[in-house]
Each structure stands twice: as structure tokens, then as C-alpha cells.
Design an enzyme around this catalytic site. Structure first.
Site, PDB file in Angstrom:
ATOM      1  CG  HIS A  50       4.387  -5.542   4.231  1.00 32.98           C
ATOM      2  ND1 HIS A  50       5.064  -6.602   4.061  1.00 32.98           N
ATOM      3  CD2 HIS A  50       3.460  -5.374   2.315  1.00 32.98           C
ATOM      4  CE1 HIS A  50       4.049  -7.563   2.328  1.00 32.98           C
ATOM      5  NE2 HIS A  50       4.300  -6.411   2.189  1.00 32.98           N
ATOM      6  CE  LYS A  74       0.081 -10.963  -7.354  1.00 33.68           C
ATOM      7  NZ  LYS A  74       0.480 -10.322  -5.888  1.00 33.68           N
ATOM      8  NE  ARG A 123       7.024  -1.631  -2.882  1.00 31.38           N
ATOM      9  CZ  ARG A 123       6.566  -2.999  -3.574  1.00 31.38           C
ATOM     10  NH1 ARG A 123       7.331  -3.741  -3.274  1.00 31.38           N
ATOM     11  NH2 ARG A 123       5.583  -3.370  -4.535  1.00 31.38           N
ATOM     12  CB  SER A 161       6.462 -10.657  -0.395  1.00 34.69           C
ATOM     13  OG  SER A 161       5.765  -9.345   0.410  1.00 34.69           O
TER      14      SER A 161
END
Ligand code: ADP
Length: 203
Positions: A50, A74, A123, A161
Site C-alpha cells: 500500500h 468485511k 498487483r 493484507s
């Protein structure tokens, strides 16, 4: 004549000796032509991947807001105030970067900050489909807001994460992937969770 016209649209001179946006209202920022980008996400917790993106975005924009999503759907490891505090500490030395939290539609938040663009990370190809959908939906909701995709340094392309939490939960070393204070927070969180589990078993 052109010169006079140009002068008429120039904003008042900047206050001397102050960072560009420090203490200025959002409207003032706009009149100075501030270009604001919003980097939204769960940041549960913030990782070096990040932060790599934050550094890149800060080179392109006058003001970058890392916007931590409330994200009721979430179930996160860290609470919203914890996630915000972890980001805040991580970005303290990066000029022109702020942290905030938001709830509700991202495009509404971007508009409220007079943001020009949403920053998202790519990514791998696997990120693409979801991010593409999200970007197009946001464009449909608000055509004035652009989405900009940025790629992190190769070494962070495998980092998420979720993976960090999995490694930390199993007692693995996450030193290379998150700032020191995030590592400490993860260790503390999992220590507390383990203690609570043991208590529940014993009870
Ligand atoms: P979200 O729940 O919105 O996916 P995340 O915190 O997981 O929240 O991610 C926020 C943004 O940061 C996403 O665009 C994601 O692709 C990007 N991102 C996450 N990890 C990395 C990384 N290692 N390198 C670059 N971008 C990343």
C-alpha cells in the site's frame, strides 16, 4: 490583453512559509488548482505494498488522501479507528499525504473532497477483473471521477493484507512486509485473540 485575462484568473498569492494545502479550506485548494487523489481501501492492516503506491501517487498529485473504508460487509481484524491510526503513523513522513475514513459510496466521498481521481493497485492479472468492474461502476455513478491504476514494486506484487494476517496469525515473521508499528499491532492482536481462545476453552 491575454496577460490581463491571465492575471484575472490567477488565485491570490500563496501564504509564504507554509505547505501548499496546510490550513487552506477545500475551496481554496481548488482555486489554487490542487489536484487531489483518493486512495481507498480496507487497509486491514496497511502494508508496504500500500505504502509503495502512496509514494507513487504523491509524486503525481498535490494531495493524496488515504481513505480507510468502514466496510461493514468485511469482518476485519482491526477496527476502523485502529486501521486509521496504523495508516496515520505509516504516512507521517510522506509529504502531501493525509488519512481519513469514509462510509457509503466512494464516489460521493471523492466528490466531497473535490478529488479528481481514485487510485487503485494492480498487483497481478487476478486483480484486474474486479478492479475493472469497480472502476466502470464508479464511472457510471460519477463520470467526473477517473480511476488510476498503479503497479507496486515487483517485490510487493504478491503482498496482501490477508496474507500478512495469515502469516502473523501463525507466528511467522512479517518484518519485510509491513512497517514496524504494524508488526507490533499484529503481534498484540493475535496474542489477545489466543488468550481469549484459551480462556474460552478453560471456561
Ligand atoms: P480493498 O478491500 O478495497 O481491496 P485493500 O486494503 O485490500 O482494500 O486494498 C486497497 C487497494 O490497494 C486495492 O486497490 C488493492 O489492489 C491495492 N493493494 C493492496 N495490496 C497491494 C500491494 N501489495 N501492492 C499494490 N497495491 C496493493
Amino acid at each position: 490583453m491575454l496577460l490581463i485575462l491571465d492575471m484575472q484568473i490567477l488565485p491570490p498569492p500563496r501564504p509564504a512559509g507554509r505547505p501548499f494545502f496546510d490550513g487552506l479550506s477545500e475551496n481554496m485548494c481548488l482555486s489554487y488548482g490542487m489536484r487531489t487523489a483518493i486512495y481507498p481501501g480496507s487497509f486491514d492492516p496497511v502494508t508496504n505494498g500500500h505504502l509503495d503506491l502512496v509514494h507513487r501517487a504523491a509524486k503525481l498529485f498535490d494531495r493524496v488522501i488515504v481513505a480507510v473504508a468502514q466496510n461493514e460487509s468485511k469482518k476485519g481484524l482491526f477496527t476502523l479507528p485502529e486501521r486509521v491510526a496504523l495508516v496515520k503513523k505509516a504516512i507521517v513522513d510522506i509529504p502531501r499525504v493525509e488519512v481519513d475514513s469514509f462510509d457509503g459510496l466512494l464516489v460521493n466521498y471523492v466528490e466531497s473532497q473535490q478529488g479528481l481521481a481514485i487510485i487503485r493497485g494492480l498487483r497481478a492479472v487476478s486483480d484486474f477483473e474486479f478492479e475493472f468492474q469497480l472502476a466502470l461502476m464508479n464511472r457510471k455513478l460519477n463520470g467526473r471521477v477517473e480511476t488510476i491504476f498503479m503497479m507496486p514494486k515487483e517485490t510487493y506484487t504478491f503482498l496482501s493484507s490477508r496474507i500478512i494476517k495469515e502469516i502473523a496469525a501463525l507466528g511467522g515473521n512479517v518484518e519485510c512486509f509491513v512497517p514496524e508499528h504494524v508488526r507490533t499491532a499484529l503481534a498484540l492482536k493475535f496474542k489477545l485473540q489466543t488468550e481469549q481462545m484459551i480462556k474460552r476453552k478453560d471456561g
